[in-house]
Design a protein around this motif. Structure first.
Motif, short mmCIF file in Angstrom:
data_model
loop_
_atom_site.label_atom_id
_atom_site.label_comp_id
_atom_site.label_asym_id
_atom_site.label_seq_id
_atom_site.Cartn_x
_atom_site.Cartn_y
_atom_site.Cartn_z
N ASP A 18 0.83 -1.20 0.00
CA ASP A 18 0.00 0.00 0.00
C ASP A 18 0.87 1.25 0.00
O ASP A 18 0.58 2.23 -0.70
CB ASP A 18 -0.91 0.01 1.23
N LEU A 19 1.94 1.19 0.77
CA LEU A 19 2.85 2.33 0.86
C LEU A 19 3.52 2.60 -0.49
O LEU A 19 3.51 3.72 -0.99
CB LEU A 19 3.91 2.02 1.92
N PHE A 20 4.07 1.53 -1.10
CA PHE A 20 4.71 1.70 -2.42
C PHE A 20 3.69 2.23 -3.42
O PHE A 20 3.98 3.13 -4.19
CB PHE A 20 5.24 0.35 -2.94
N LYS A 21 2.51 1.64 -3.40
CA LYS A 21 1.46 2.04 -4.35
C LYS A 21 1.16 3.52 -4.21
O LYS A 21 1.11 4.25 -5.20
CB LYS A 21 0.21 1.20 -4.08
N ASN A 22 0.99 3.98 -2.97
CA ASN A 22 0.62 5.38 -2.78
C ASN A 22 1.76 6.32 -3.14
O ASN A 22 1.53 7.40 -3.68
CB ASN A 22 0.17 5.63 -1.35
N TYR A 23 3.00 5.91 -2.87
CA TYR A 23 4.12 6.75 -3.29
C TYR A 23 4.24 6.77 -4.81
O TYR A 23 4.78 7.71 -5.38
CB TYR A 23 5.43 6.29 -2.67
#
Lengths: 213, 301
Positions: B50-55
């Motif tokens: 989720d973190l990678f996706k949002n960045y």
């Protein structure tokens, strides 16, 4: 809100001062969107993998399709184990799930929701209603083919599709994203005039800017 | 305490470790919760994705400078809290900048992020953001009271405001922990702890079913990613602070992670057992028994 409310006019404020109001300029951003280019090839591959494994859904529960989403998110089918989660706001979601027929009235809302989502974004359409109108194909009040109004990534056929087929559809969507084909957001912006012409053919009381930021 | 450039490197290393520990512990806790609900639940590494996706999101809509700074303030609250306390007692590497700040500064950092978010969420113009942050601020303020009372109690007990000295005073056996030397302060602080961990019964601020996600409603893409980063760091930093103050600190990473995990499970257990409070109920709750215990803790040192 009617169209008259959006016209430029002079109003008198509570303190007696007269001033000009132009709602379209004051309340909305009327700028035209532009396509966002992907990152470099290797990075984009990694990003696409992350996107495919972290799909945040904005459920547009119209028609009878919304009822099939509940078993999908609860223990019976449990889509969370595939990295699929539901978000309550379009700003944070990646996947717009349109779950059935769209009447003229709901089409407007679905367009607004879609445009508020951030690039890259995907659309999944459930049921035969979104493919060709289904049992409502000759209705005076529903659209027949969602593809004419929004760039659909994956259709799931059925009336209604069961959670298993929605899961299969989501797997298909993941494959598309990983292959770099999930560029619906850019396609929508590149062909914005065509989409807008189609949308305005259906929506007669167009009381919003051309692109809802 | 003199400043060496290597300290910066050490601090970044410990920040990196705690970010990962935070993400993994939260993933595992959600997994445990799902298994208890007879689901498979998210994968334990889902929070990373989720973190990678949002960045990696390509576009973001800003509403102005404060909207932009809100998540930044929030993250600096979490990082600041973490950087000004010793992570591993007696280790040169993981002392961070604990000599440069004291408990007063740390309590300020606990509150700092919420204040920053209030400004950011206010500028987004979304009513749910404003409601969410109003609830959040009221509840955090009430939950701080028992914590502050407990902190005053242990500051009087140890005659210092330095976290390092407080940890040092607790070394040499389990009975030297504040948990045993000052149980009332520990209880008050642990009850206050519940209020800031965003878990039931005190999670109406972020409650997805009542007001869609509360303060971060309008935050998306990179803004949301920064907030998510903070949600990994801040609870860990706060838990480490509690371990330092009440549970004897830690002299190595395994001990720290075990203590942090067990302490983290405390609000989780309460959360799965009790239904959600409204904000007015939770404020009243914090101002009664926990506050009373806090005052008693100061009286009976």
């Amino acid at each position: 809100m009617s169209n008259d409310d959006l016209k430029k006019r002079r109003v008198i404020g509570p303190d007696g001062i007269e001033f000009e109001v132009n709602p379209m300029e004051d309340y909305f951003c009327t700028e035209r969107p532009h396509p966002e280019s992907p990152a470099n090839r290797i990075l984009e591959k990694f990003f696409n993998w992350a996107r495919s494994e972290s799909v945040w859904i904005l459920g547009y529960g119209t028609g009878c399709g919304a009822i099939e989403m509940r078993p999908l998110m609860t223990p019976r089918f449990d889509a969370y184990r595939f990295g699929i989660q539901w978000r309550p706001t379009p700003r944070q979601a990646n996947l717009l799930m349109v779950s059935g027929y769209l009447s003229v009235k709901t089409l407007k809302r679905v367009i607004r929701s879609y445009e508020q989502m951030q690039n890259p974004k995907f659309v999944m359409a459930l049921g035969s209603c979104t493919i060709n109108g289904g049992m409502y194909w000759d209705s005076y009040n529903t659209i027949n083919r969602l593809d004419h109004y929004l760039p659909v990534d994956v259709y799931v056929a059925g009336c209604m599709p069961r959670p298993e087929s929605i899961l299969a559809g989501l797997e298909e969507l993941k494959k598309r994203i990983r292959a770099g084909k999930g560029e619906g957001a850019n396609a929508y912006i590149e062909n914005l005039d065509w989409y807008k012409a189609n949308q305005k053919k259906i929506i007669k009381d167009w009381d919003m800017p051309d692109y809802n930021w | 305490m003199t400043f060496h450039w290597m300290q910066l490197v050490y601090a970044l290393v410990s920040l990196f470790i705690v970010l990962n520990v935070g993400l993994i512990i939260q993933g595992i806790v959600r997994k445990i919760g799902a298994r208890l609900g007879r689901r498979h639940g998210i994968r334990w590494y889902q929070l990373y994705l989720d973190l990678f996706k949002n960045y990696a999101m390509r576009s973001a809509v800003s509403h102005g400078i404060m909207f932009y700074l809100g998540p930044v303030f929030r993250l600096s609250g979490g990082i600041g809290l973490f950087l000004f306390m010793p992570v591993i007692y007696g280790s040169v590497w993981f002392q961070n900048f604990s000599g440069s700040g004291d408990l007063i500064l740390l309590t300020y950092f606990i509150f700092f992020g919420t204040l920053g978010m209030a400004l950011g969420a206010g500028e987004s113009g979304h009513p749910y953001s404003a409601i969410g942050i109003t609830r959040g601020l009221s509840q955090t303020t009430a939950a701080e009271i028992p914590l502050i009372l407990a902190i005053i109690a242990i500051a009087v007990q140890y005659q210092t405001l330095s976290v390092t000295d407080i940890v040092a005073a607790q070394q040499g056996g389990i009975l030297n922990w504040t948990l045993f030397t000052n149980p009332l302060a520990t209880i008050a602080a642990l009850l206050g702890f519940l209020g800031s961990m965003m878990r039931s019964p005190f999670d109406v601020v972020m409650a997805p079913q009542e007001i869609p996600v509360g303060p971060p409603t309008e935050f998306h893409s990179n803004f949301l990613a920064v907030l998510q980063t903070n949600r990994a760091i801040f609870p860990m930093a706060k838990t480490i602070l509690y371990v330092n103050l009440f549970f004897g600190g830690a002299t190595n990473w395994p001990v720290l992670i075990i203590k942090v995990f067990l302490l983290y499970m405390w609000p989780v257990f309460i959360g799965v057992a009790f239904p959600r409070f409204r904000v007015d109920q939770s404020i009243r709750w914090f101002l009664r028994i926990p506050t009373l215990i806090g005052i008693l803790a100061i009286l009976f040192i």
